[in-house]
Design a protein around this motif. Structure first.
Motif, mmCIF file in Angstrom:
data_model
loop_
_atom_site.group_PDB
_atom_site.id
_atom_site.type_symbol
_atom_site.label_atom_id
_atom_site.label_comp_id
_atom_site.label_asym_id
_atom_site.label_seq_id
_atom_site.Cartn_x
_atom_site.Cartn_y
_atom_site.Cartn_z
ATOM 1 N N ALA A 1 -59.886 -29.979 -54.072
ATOM 2 C CA ALA A 1 -60.461 -30.850 -55.098
ATOM 3 C C ALA A 1 -59.584 -32.083 -55.308
ATOM 4 C CB ALA A 1 -60.620 -30.076 -56.401
ATOM 5 N N TYR A 2 -58.277 -31.905 -55.284
ATOM 6 C CA TYR A 2 -57.335 -33.025 -55.412
ATOM 7 C C TYR A 2 -57.554 -34.034 -54.279
ATOM 8 C CZ TYR A 2 -52.734 -35.360 -55.255
ATOM 9 O OH TYR A 2 -51.704 -36.280 -55.202
ATOM 10 N N GLY A 3 -57.698 -33.533 -53.051
ATOM 11 C CA GLY A 3 -57.938 -34.425 -51.922
ATOM 12 C C GLY A 3 -59.257 -35.146 -52.035
ATOM 13 N N GLY B 1 -51.029 -33.771 -47.287
ATOM 14 C CA GLY B 1 -52.118 -34.709 -47.512
ATOM 15 C C GLY B 1 -51.730 -36.106 -47.082
ATOM 16 N N THR B 2 -52.695 -36.829 -46.517
ATOM 17 C CA THR B 2 -52.471 -38.193 -46.037
ATOM 18 C C THR B 2 -53.591 -39.083 -46.540
ATOM 19 O OG1 THR B 2 -51.471 -37.301 -44.017
ATOM 20 C CG2 THR B 2 -52.081 -39.624 -43.995
ATOM 21 N N LEU B 3 -53.219 -40.245 -47.059
ATOM 22 C CA LEU B 3 -54.185 -41.194 -47.603
ATOM 23 C C LEU B 3 -54.215 -42.460 -46.768
ATOM 24 C CD1 LEU B 3 -56.080 -42.152 -49.951
ATOM 25 C CD2 LEU B 3 -54.010 -43.051 -51.062
ATOM 26 N N ALA B 4 -55.439 -42.941 -46.491
ATOM 27 C CA ALA B 4 -55.635 -44.266 -45.897
ATOM 28 C C ALA B 4 -56.614 -45.031 -46.765
ATOM 29 C CB ALA B 4 -56.154 -44.165 -44.468
ATOM 30 N N ARG B 5 -56.344 -46.321 -46.914
ATOM 31 C CA ARG B 5 -57.210 -47.165 -47.739
ATOM 32 C C ARG B 5 -57.484 -48.465 -46.983
ATOM 33 N NH1 ARG B 5 -54.100 -47.621 -51.990
ATOM 34 N NH2 ARG B 5 -55.046 -45.843 -53.086
ATOM 35 N N ASP B 6 -58.775 -48.777 -46.852
ATOM 36 C CA ASP B 6 -59.184 -50.029 -46.202
ATOM 37 C C ASP B 6 -58.523 -50.204 -44.840
ATOM 38 O OD1 ASP B 6 -60.785 -52.248 -46.092
ATOM 39 O OD2 ASP B 6 -59.343 -53.549 -47.117
ATOM 40 N N ALA C 1 -59.942 -42.697 -47.507
ATOM 41 C CA ALA C 1 -60.073 -41.397 -46.858
ATOM 42 C C ALA C 1 -58.794 -40.610 -47.108
ATOM 43 C CB ALA C 1 -60.316 -41.555 -45.358
ATOM 44 N N TYR C 2 -58.964 -39.337 -47.410
ATOM 45 C CA TYR C 2 -57.802 -38.474 -47.667
ATOM 46 C C TYR C 2 -57.941 -37.231 -46.809
ATOM 47 C CZ TYR C 2 -54.015 -36.242 -50.267
ATOM 48 O OH TYR C 2 -52.815 -35.662 -50.624
ATOM 49 N N GLY C 3 -56.929 -36.972 -45.985
ATOM 50 C CA GLY C 3 -56.944 -35.819 -45.102
ATOM 51 C C GLY C 3 -55.936 -34.772 -45.525
#
Length: 277
Positions: free
Chosen positions: A243-245, A197-202, A184-186
């Motif tokens: 689009a990048y997010g 932008g903030t990224l979370a994975r698993d 998920a990318y916010g």
């Protein structure tokens, strides 16, 4: 005019960029033609592997440099990455996007019901409603902070978009709550300055970045592919940022604009207390 009066075609600015570099970033055909005719250096890299000519090869002005001495075509994989990024940017439409204070989260593969469950709510209690039937007062900032809107967005792969007139869709706790088994990318467009932008994975926070800035040498390739270097654009302002997010979350969609529209029908979810701050 300056060239006609003897100005140096390859003069360098404080970052060691030449006029042709800036003309390439602006996709300015008149300036590009004049500088090439004056003997400007087209192919010497000025930032990482990027030269003015290499930038131009990714634009509609590619024919001006493609046959010049020293020209090398873009690697096939990189050319494909630019095409994919341009297609994803186009998915956000041709009209300007109202973005001040907007929070958006992209999450891959999950259905609306699953996102709602991961946000701690009952999907049956979150019907789809239009902009005039929100379950909260949109002029009450405290209430606005407690709700997010969820909408599915089809694609290959698709997923869901979470929106709010606020920062919660980019909050690490919310992203961790919804990203188990996926990404998920916010994005939050801070009206006080900066797009973050903030990224979370698993289910785990991966980091935060400021998005949309001109890339530097060590920047990820995606910042070049999504044209953060390009100062004159044929797409709406910041469409490439969203689009990048979208790409950072692994979504490949054909229509992202409606899913981001706060006034479009969507399912509004009241966040549990542990996800509100």
């Amino acid at each position: 005019m300056l060239l006609e009066r003897g100005a140096e075609a390859d003069a360098r600015d404080g970052r060691e960029h030449t006029p042709l570099w800036h003309a390439a970033c602006a996709v300015d055909e008149t300036a590009v033609r004049a500088l090439i005719a004056a003997g400007a250096d087209v192919w010497t890299p000025q930032l990482g592997p990027w030269s003015p000519g290499r930038l131009l090869l990714t634009t509609p002005l590619a024919p001006l440099v493609a046959e010049l001495p020293g020209a090398r075509p873009l690697p096939a994989g990189e050319a494909a990455a630019f095409r994919e990024a341009d297609a994803l940017t186009a998915a956000f439409g041709e009209q300007e996007i109202w973005m001040e204070g907007l929070g958006v989260c992209f999450v891959r593969d999950l259905s609306e019901d699953e996102v709602i469950r991961r946000l701690g709510a009952d999907p049956a209690a979150c019907p789809r409603t239009g902009g005039e039937d929100m379950p909260f007062d949109p002029t009450d900032f405290d209430e606005v902070d407690r709700y997010v809107g969820v909408a599915a967005v089809p694609g290959s792969p698709g997923g869901c978009v979470i929106v709010q007139d606020g920062f919660m869709p980019s909050d690490a706790a919310l992203l961790e709550a919804i990203s188990a088994g996926t990404e998920a990318y916010g994005i939050y467009v801070n009206p006080k300055g900066g797009t973050h932008g903030t990224l979370a994975r698993d289910g785990e926070y991966q980091g935060n970045e400021e998005v949309g800035l001109t890339p530097h040498q060590a920047e990820p390739p995606a910042r070049w592919h999504f044209r953060f270097w390009q100062t004159t654009q044929e797409f709406p302002y910041a469409a490439n940022v969203f689009a990048y997010g979208c790409a950072a979350a692994g979504l490949r969609i054909a229509d992202g604009r409606r899913a981001m529209d706060l006034g479009a029908p969507r399912r509004w979810v009241e966040l549990p207390p542990h996800l509100i701050r």
